[in-house]
Structures are given as C-alpha cells and as structure tokens.
Write a protein that holds these residues in place. Structure first.
Motif, mmCIF file in Angstrom:
data_model
loop_
_atom_site.group_PDB
_atom_site.id
_atom_site.type_symbol
_atom_site.label_atom_id
_atom_site.label_comp_id
_atom_site.label_asym_id
_atom_site.label_seq_id
_atom_site.Cartn_x
_atom_site.Cartn_y
_atom_site.Cartn_z
ATOM 1 N N ARG A 151 1.867 -29.640 -0.637
ATOM 2 C CA ARG A 151 2.639 -29.734 -1.880
ATOM 3 C C ARG A 151 1.832 -29.214 -3.069
ATOM 4 N N LEU A 152 0.561 -29.576 -3.134
ATOM 5 C CA LEU A 152 -0.292 -29.108 -4.225
ATOM 6 C C LEU A 152 -0.492 -27.595 -4.173
ATOM 7 N N ALA A 153 -0.423 -27.031 -2.970
ATOM 8 C CA ALA A 153 -0.583 -25.581 -2.820
ATOM 9 C C ALA A 153 0.681 -24.820 -3.187
ATOM 10 N N GLY A 154 1.797 -25.533 -3.355
ATOM 11 C CA GLY A 154 3.018 -24.881 -3.804
ATOM 12 C C GLY A 154 4.090 -24.719 -2.750
ATOM 13 N N ALA A 155 3.935 -25.388 -1.611
ATOM 14 C CA ALA A 155 4.939 -25.299 -0.547
ATOM 15 C C ALA A 155 5.615 -26.651 -0.351
#
Length: 235
Positions: free
Chosen positions: A24-28
């Motif tokens: 989630r933090l990586a953008g997915a």
C-alpha cells in the motif's frame, strides 16, 4: 492503472500484514489470498510472506509448497507474473522448485535478528529494478533456517548467469554459501530473499539516522519495482 498485488496467508504466516502495508505504501492495492484457495483473484503480482508456515514441520516451507494455491502460483510464475518470496516465502519457492537450491538451519544453530547490510547484485529483476546494481542497502533480517545451499556447479551457474539478486555484506549471518541473501530465476520475475524488505518501507522505523545503521526505507524499492514492472507491461 493501480496494480493489485496478492499476499498469500498460510497457517503460521506472521508478516502478511506487514507485506500488505508495504504494498500500500508503494502505491499498489494489496489483495489478501488464502493458502487453501485456487483463485488468485486477478492480481498482477504475488508476495509469499515471512513466518513459520505449518510450524515449519518437516522443513521450513516444505508443506506450504504443497498448498492448493501453489499450483496457481507456479502457473502464474511460468507466465511471467512477478512473484516475491520473503524469508519463509523464499523457503517455499525453493521447496516448490521455482528457485534452485535449499535453505537450512543457521550455521550457529540459533535464531538471528539484526539490521543487515546487503548489496544489490542484479538490478534487472521485476523486484529490484528501482535499485542500482551494486547499491548497498540495510534491511532487517530474522530467521532460524536461512542458510542458503546449493551444489558448487549450481552456485557457479547462479554467479555466472547473474542470478544472485542480493548478497550479504559485512557479516554472513547464517552461513549462506557465497554470502547469498537472495536469488532470482532466469526470467527475473521470481525472486526470493531471506531479509525482510517489508519491514523497511518508511522513515523512522529505523534506525535511520546518520549515527546508526539505516533501515528506514531501503526495502520500499522492492515493491515499487514490481509495480513499475506490472504497469510497464500493461502500457
């Protein structure tokens, strides 16, 4: 597009929640998957998380490698889907023959946990492309069965074909042959490593100061790399 990355939970998984948070933090979008299912829910990439699946009976990862969902994992990997095995997940990948070699009890026979220096040896895989070849990073390590082994001929092949993904620096924590911390398959879509990048995805969860070993965000690029690979393939 927003990439969807599946995280498979096995009985005894410990780090599935951390992996989902890293994604989630990586953008997915993290997608929870269950070991007993045959449905990958249309995900774009997969993470096999750390823990002690099935209590590490027989050998670490051996029973999990036979779980129903692993048939789908093998098919997806064969079609090029990015698959990452972290610690116990790495053990599953070698037990499922998606990666070569094996993982045995640490050389000192003790569970180890430490911030571990690593060098990224191969920056062309689906999970390491956001690093530079030769880049040094620090991420947490915690394992009891982390000693990587393979025959001399297999080790020579891994070295010669550039299939060592990451290597221990400074200290070999578990007796892994040739200081191997993680490897990739020939296609570069399947990667397994013993250290835990999902525990180093944001600053302050360190130490990450100038006077201490840095483990704040060095692991995040494993996940952003996969997202880039998925989005690039879909473009």
């Amino acid at each position: 597009m927003t990439a969807r990355v599946g995280v498979i939970t096995f009985p005894g998984s410990l780090d599935d929640g951390d992996a989902a948070r890293a994604i989630r933090l990586a953008g997915a979008e993290p997608v929870a998957l269950w070991h007993g299912s045959h449905d990958l829910d249309g995900v774009d990439a997969l993470v096999l998380p750390g823990g002690f699946s099935y209590g590490d009976y027989l050998r670490a990862g051996a029973i999990a490698a036979l779980a129903p969902i692993m048939a789908e994992v093998k098919d997806a990997a064969a079609k090029g889907m990015p698959v990452l095995g972290i610690c116990n997940g790495f053990q599953m990948l070698v037990e499922a023959h998606l990666l070569p070699g094996g993982l045995i009890r640490n050389a000192h026979q003790q569970f180890i946990r430490r911030d571990q220096r690593l060098r990224v040896e191969n920056a062309t895989t689906s999970w390491t492309s956001d690093y530079d070849a030769g880049q040094e990073i620090v991420i947490p390590l915690k394992n009891a069965d982390g000693g990587y082994i393979a025959s001399e001929s297999e080790l020579d092949r891994l070295e010669g074909e550039g299939l060592v993904a990451v290597r221990y620096l400074g200290v070999n924590p578990n007796g892994s042959l040739r200081d191997i911390a993680g490897i990739t398959n020939e296609r570069g879509n399947v990667v397994g490593l013993m250290p835990h990048p999902e525990h180093a995805v944001e600053p302050g969860f360190g130490p990450d100061t100038s006077v201490a070993m840095r483990s704040g965000v060095d692991g995040l690029s494993f996940f952003t790399s996969a997202i880039s690979a998925v989005v690039g393939a879909a473009a």
